[in-house]
Design a protein around this motif. Structure first.
Motif, mmCIF file in Angstrom:
data_model
loop_
_atom_site.group_PDB
_atom_site.id
_atom_site.type_symbol
_atom_site.label_atom_id
_atom_site.label_comp_id
_atom_site.label_asym_id
_atom_site.label_seq_id
_atom_site.Cartn_x
_atom_site.Cartn_y
_atom_site.Cartn_z
ATOM 1 N N LYS A 24 0.817 -1.217 0.000
ATOM 2 C CA LYS A 24 0.000 0.000 0.000
ATOM 3 C C LYS A 24 0.855 1.274 0.000
ATOM 4 N N ASN A 25 2.152 1.140 0.255
ATOM 5 C CA ASN A 25 3.045 2.305 0.273
ATOM 6 C C ASN A 25 3.928 2.412 -0.969
ATOM 7 N N THR A 27 4.783 2.862 -5.100
ATOM 8 C CA THR A 27 4.315 3.409 -6.376
ATOM 9 C C THR A 27 5.133 2.748 -7.476
ATOM 10 N N ASP A 46 13.715 8.005 -2.360
ATOM 11 C CA ASP A 46 13.024 6.761 -2.665
ATOM 12 C C ASP A 46 13.982 5.581 -2.661
ATOM 13 N N LEU A 104 9.508 3.207 -2.820
ATOM 14 C CA LEU A 104 9.021 3.393 -1.462
ATOM 15 C C LEU A 104 9.743 4.600 -0.885
ATOM 16 N N ARG A 105 8.978 5.607 -0.485
ATOM 17 C CA ARG A 105 9.576 6.791 0.136
ATOM 18 C C ARG A 105 10.208 6.397 1.467
ATOM 19 N N TYR A 106 11.376 6.931 1.752
ATOM 20 C CA TYR A 106 12.072 6.608 2.991
ATOM 21 C C TYR A 106 11.240 6.993 4.215
ATOM 22 N N ASP A 107 10.565 8.139 4.155
ATOM 23 C CA ASP A 107 9.708 8.562 5.274
ATOM 24 C C ASP A 107 8.626 7.517 5.548
ATOM 25 N N ASN A 108 8.051 6.957 4.492
ATOM 26 C CA ASN A 108 7.039 5.909 4.658
ATOM 27 C C ASN A 108 7.655 4.653 5.261
ATOM 28 N N GLU A 111 7.874 4.953 8.962
ATOM 29 C CA GLU A 111 6.556 4.725 9.565
ATOM 30 C C GLU A 111 6.220 3.233 9.589
ATOM 31 N N ILE A 112 6.561 2.533 8.515
ATOM 32 C CA ILE A 112 6.330 1.079 8.453
ATOM 33 C C ILE A 112 7.132 0.377 9.545
ATOM 34 N N GLU A 115 5.399 0.637 12.733
ATOM 35 C CA GLU A 115 4.176 -0.170 12.743
ATOM 36 C C GLU A 115 4.457 -1.661 12.903
#
Length: 191
Positions: A24-25, A27, A46, A104-108, A111-112, A115
Motif C-alpha cells: 500500500k506504500n 508506487t 526513494d 518506497l519513500r524513505y519517510d514511509n 513509519e512502516i 508499525e
C-alpha cells in the motif's frame, strides 16, 4: 508485483500482513529504455525495487562514462547518501531496457518500521545483503584480474552479460572495449 512478492517470500518471518503494509506504500514507476530513474546532481528519498528490466548506474571521469553497477530484476536500489544525508547523487541511474521499479519513500519506510517490528527486521536483512554485495564488488575488483572478474560474471550473471552493451561491460570491469574483445577471444580459445 510478482517478483517483489517472490523476493519478500524469501524471508520466512514475514506474513501476508507485512506484504500488504509494503504494497500500500509503493508506487510503480515505468522507465523506458534510455530514460533515467535519477540523474547525477539530483536527490532522491526513494528506495527502489526492480520488478522488471535493468538499470545501469554510472558516472563521468575524464570524459569517459564509467559503469558503477547494474540493477536487474529482484535488485534493490538504495542511494543512501541522498536518503540519509540529503546529498545529490554523483551517479546517474539509466534504464538500459524498459524497466519497472516499485518505489518506497524513505519517510514511509520509517513509519512502516514503527508499525511492524518484522518490517524493521526485513529492512535490516536487506541492508545487510546490500552491504555484503558492495563488499564483494570491492573485494573482487581489488583482488581479481579483469579476466577473472569477467569469468565470475559469466558464471554468476550470464544473462546480464548477454543483455548489456559491451562498452558498459568493459567499463564495469575496469578495462577498455578493445581489451574486453581481446580477453573474450582469449577465453573462447582456451575453452
Amino acid at each position: 508485483m510478482k517478483n517483489l512478492q517472490k523476493f519478500m517470500s524469501r524471508f520466512d518471518f514475514l506474513t501476508p500482513t507485512e506484504y500488504e503494509i509494503v504494497s500500500k506504500n509503493l508506487t510503480l514507476k515505468k522507465i523506458p529504455k534510455g530514460e533515467f530513474f535519477l540523474e547525477a546532481g539530483q536527490i532522491t528519498k526513494d528506495l527502489g525495487f526492480v520488478e522488471e528490466g535493468c538499470i545501469r548506474s554510472y558516472y563521468y571521469h575524464e570524459g569517459r562514462d564509467i559503469t558503477q553497477d547494474f540493477y536487474v530484476e529482484n535488485s534493490m536500489i538504495a542511494i543512501m547518501s541522498g536518503i540519509i544525508k540529503g546529498e545529490s547523487s554523483p551517479l546517474s541511474y539509466q534504464a538500459i531496457e524498459d524497466t519497472q521499479l516499485y518505489l518506497l519513500r524513505y519517510d514511509n519506510l520509517i513509519e512502516i518500521y514503527k508499525e511492524s517490528p518484522k518490517m524493521e527486521k526485513l529492512g535490516r536483512s536487506i541492508l545487510e545483503g546490500l552491504l555484503v554485495q558492495a563488499e564483494d564488488r570491492i573485494t573482487t575488483f581489488l583482488t581479481k584480474s579483469p579476466e577473472e572478474r569477467y569469468i565470475l560474471m559469466m558464471e554468476n550473471q550470464s544473462e546480464l552479460v548477454n543483455k548489456i552493451n559491451q562498452n558498459h561491460l568493459a567499463s564495469y570491469l575496469g578495462i577498455t572495449p578493445v581489451s574486453l574483445s581481446r580477453m573474450k577471444s582469449r577465453i573462447f580459445k582456451k575453452n
